[in-house]
Design a protein around this motif. Sequence first.
Motif, short mmCIF file in Angstrom:
data_model
loop_
_atom_site.label_atom_id
_atom_site.label_comp_id
_atom_site.label_asym_id
_atom_site.label_seq_id
_atom_site.Cartn_x
_atom_site.Cartn_y
_atom_site.Cartn_z
N VAL A 50 -82.26 5.54 25.08
CA VAL A 50 -82.27 4.28 25.84
C VAL A 50 -80.86 3.96 26.35
O VAL A 50 -80.67 3.62 27.53
CB VAL A 50 -82.82 3.13 24.98
N ARG A 51 -79.86 4.06 25.49
CA ARG A 51 -78.48 3.73 25.86
C ARG A 51 -77.95 4.68 26.94
O ARG A 51 -77.37 4.23 27.95
CB ARG A 51 -77.57 3.77 24.63
N ARG A 54 -79.49 4.05 30.34
CA ARG A 54 -78.95 2.81 30.91
C ARG A 54 -77.51 3.03 31.41
O ARG A 54 -77.16 2.61 32.52
CB ARG A 54 -78.98 1.68 29.88
N GLU A 55 -76.67 3.68 30.60
CA GLU A 55 -75.27 3.88 30.98
C GLU A 55 -75.12 4.80 32.19
O GLU A 55 -74.30 4.54 33.06
CB GLU A 55 -74.49 4.48 29.81
N GLY A 58 -78.54 3.38 35.00
CA GLY A 58 -78.92 1.99 35.13
C GLY A 58 -80.39 1.68 34.98
O GLY A 58 -80.84 0.61 35.41
N LEU A 59 -81.18 2.58 34.40
CA LEU A 59 -82.60 2.34 34.22
C LEU A 59 -82.93 2.03 32.77
O LEU A 59 -82.22 2.47 31.86
CB LEU A 59 -83.42 3.58 34.64
N SER A 60 -84.03 1.32 32.56
CA SER A 60 -84.58 1.12 31.22
C SER A 60 -85.55 2.26 30.96
O SER A 60 -86.40 2.55 31.79
CB SER A 60 -85.33 -0.20 31.13
N ALA A 86 -89.57 6.23 32.81
CA ALA A 86 -88.69 5.29 33.50
C ALA A 86 -89.55 4.40 34.38
O ALA A 86 -90.35 4.89 35.16
CB ALA A 86 -87.69 6.03 34.36
N ASP A 94 -73.68 6.12 37.35
CA ASP A 94 -72.29 5.93 36.96
C ASP A 94 -71.49 7.02 37.67
O ASP A 94 -71.68 8.21 37.37
CB ASP A 94 -72.17 6.07 35.44
#
Length: 113
Positions: A50-51, A54-55, A58-60, A86, A94
Amino acid sequence: MPQGEAIVAILRRGDRLLAIRRGPGVARPGYWQPLSGRIEPGESQEEAVVREVREEVGLSATPLAKVWESETDDGTFRLHWWTADAPDGEVVPDPYEVGDFRWVTPEEFLALD
Protein backbone atom coordinates in the motif's frame (compact mmCIF):
# COMPACT_ATOMS: atom_id res chain seq x y z
CA MET A 1 25.42 -8.41 5.67
CA PRO A 2 21.82 -9.54 6.32
CA GLN A 3 19.46 -9.87 3.38
CA GLY A 4 16.86 -7.10 3.07
CA GLU A 5 13.14 -7.64 2.54
CA ALA A 6 11.20 -5.96 -0.26
CA ILE A 7 7.86 -6.21 -2.03
CA VAL A 8 6.98 -6.32 -5.71
CA ALA A 9 3.45 -5.12 -6.48
CA ILE A 10 1.74 -6.50 -9.56
CA LEU A 11 -0.79 -3.69 -9.74
CA ARG A 12 -3.89 -4.60 -11.76
CA ARG A 13 -6.58 -2.52 -13.35
CA GLY A 14 -8.96 -4.69 -15.32
CA ASP A 15 -6.88 -6.84 -17.65
CA ARG A 16 -3.87 -4.49 -17.49
CA LEU A 17 -0.80 -4.31 -15.25
CA LEU A 18 1.13 -1.20 -14.30
CA ALA A 19 4.70 -1.24 -15.61
CA ILE A 20 7.09 1.51 -14.54
CA ARG A 21 10.39 2.59 -16.03
CA ARG A 22 12.82 3.19 -13.19
CA GLY A 23 13.62 6.85 -12.69
CA PRO A 24 16.98 8.60 -12.58
CA GLY A 25 17.25 8.58 -8.78
CA VAL A 26 17.27 4.80 -8.27
CA ALA A 27 19.47 1.85 -9.17
CA ARG A 28 19.14 0.56 -12.74
CA PRO A 29 17.46 3.65 -14.22
CA GLY A 30 15.48 3.02 -17.41
CA TYR A 31 14.63 -0.59 -16.52
CA TRP A 32 10.94 -1.57 -16.94
CA GLN A 33 9.46 -3.45 -13.98
CA PRO A 34 6.48 -3.71 -11.64
CA LEU A 35 6.40 -1.38 -8.62
CA SER A 36 8.73 -2.42 -5.81
CA GLY A 37 10.32 -1.22 -2.61
CA ARG A 38 11.78 -2.09 0.76
CA ILE A 39 9.69 -3.27 3.66
CA GLU A 40 10.18 -0.82 6.53
CA PRO A 41 10.89 -2.06 10.09
CA GLY A 42 7.66 -3.13 11.80
CA GLU A 43 5.70 -3.01 8.53
CA SER A 44 3.80 -6.00 7.13
CA GLN A 45 4.17 -6.99 3.49
CA GLU A 46 0.63 -5.81 2.78
CA GLU A 47 1.34 -2.43 4.40
CA ALA A 48 4.49 -2.11 2.29
CA VAL A 49 2.48 -2.76 -0.89
CA VAL A 50 0.00 0.00 0.00
CA ARG A 51 2.74 2.48 0.99
CA GLU A 52 5.00 1.83 -2.01
CA VAL A 53 2.14 2.16 -4.52
CA ARG A 54 1.05 5.43 -2.89
CA GLU A 55 4.62 6.81 -2.78
CA GLU A 56 5.63 5.82 -6.30
CA VAL A 57 2.45 6.45 -8.33
CA GLY A 58 -0.05 8.16 -6.01
CA LEU A 59 -2.69 5.41 -6.14
CA SER A 60 -4.51 3.55 -3.37
CA ALA A 61 -3.92 -0.19 -3.69
CA THR A 62 -5.73 -3.18 -2.28
CA PRO A 63 -3.31 -6.10 -1.74
CA LEU A 64 -4.88 -9.38 -2.85
CA ALA A 65 -2.47 -12.29 -2.55
CA LYS A 66 1.19 -13.10 -2.20
CA VAL A 67 2.05 -15.09 -5.32
CA TRP A 68 5.79 -15.68 -5.24
CA GLU A 69 9.11 -15.17 -3.47
CA SER A 70 12.49 -14.71 -5.08
CA GLU A 71 15.84 -13.06 -4.51
CA THR A 72 17.40 -10.17 -6.38
CA ASP A 73 20.09 -11.25 -8.84
CA ASP A 74 22.79 -10.09 -6.41
CA GLY A 75 21.14 -11.75 -3.38
CA THR A 76 20.77 -8.44 -1.52
CA PHE A 77 16.97 -8.67 -1.11
CA ARG A 78 14.30 -11.33 -0.69
CA LEU A 79 11.38 -10.18 -2.87
CA HIS A 80 7.77 -10.86 -1.85
CA TRP A 81 5.57 -10.67 -4.96
CA TRP A 82 1.95 -9.52 -4.42
CA THR A 83 -1.00 -8.95 -6.68
CA ALA A 84 -2.99 -5.81 -5.88
CA ASP A 85 -5.93 -3.97 -7.40
CA ALA A 86 -5.82 -0.28 -8.18
CA PRO A 87 -9.01 1.76 -8.26
CA ASP A 88 -9.67 4.19 -11.02
CA GLY A 89 -7.59 7.28 -10.56
CA GLU A 90 -4.81 9.23 -12.12
CA VAL A 91 -1.28 7.86 -11.89
CA VAL A 92 0.95 10.57 -10.41
CA PRO A 93 4.50 9.22 -10.69
CA ASP A 94 7.25 10.23 -8.28
CA PRO A 95 9.77 11.66 -10.81
CA TYR A 96 12.74 10.54 -8.70
CA GLU A 97 11.67 6.87 -8.77
CA VAL A 98 9.48 6.59 -11.89
CA GLY A 99 10.67 7.79 -15.29
CA ASP A 100 7.63 6.56 -17.20
CA PHE A 101 4.68 4.21 -16.80
CA ARG A 102 2.26 2.18 -18.91
CA TRP A 103 -0.80 0.04 -18.30
CA VAL A 104 0.00 -3.09 -20.31
CA THR A 105 -1.22 -6.63 -20.87
CA PRO A 106 1.02 -9.40 -19.51
CA GLU A 107 2.17 -10.09 -23.08
CA GLU A 108 3.04 -6.41 -23.66
CA PHE A 109 4.93 -6.35 -20.34
CA LEU A 110 7.18 -9.19 -21.50
CA ALA A 111 7.96 -7.27 -24.70
CA LEU A 112 9.10 -4.04 -22.97
CA ASP A 113 12.75 -3.07 -23.56
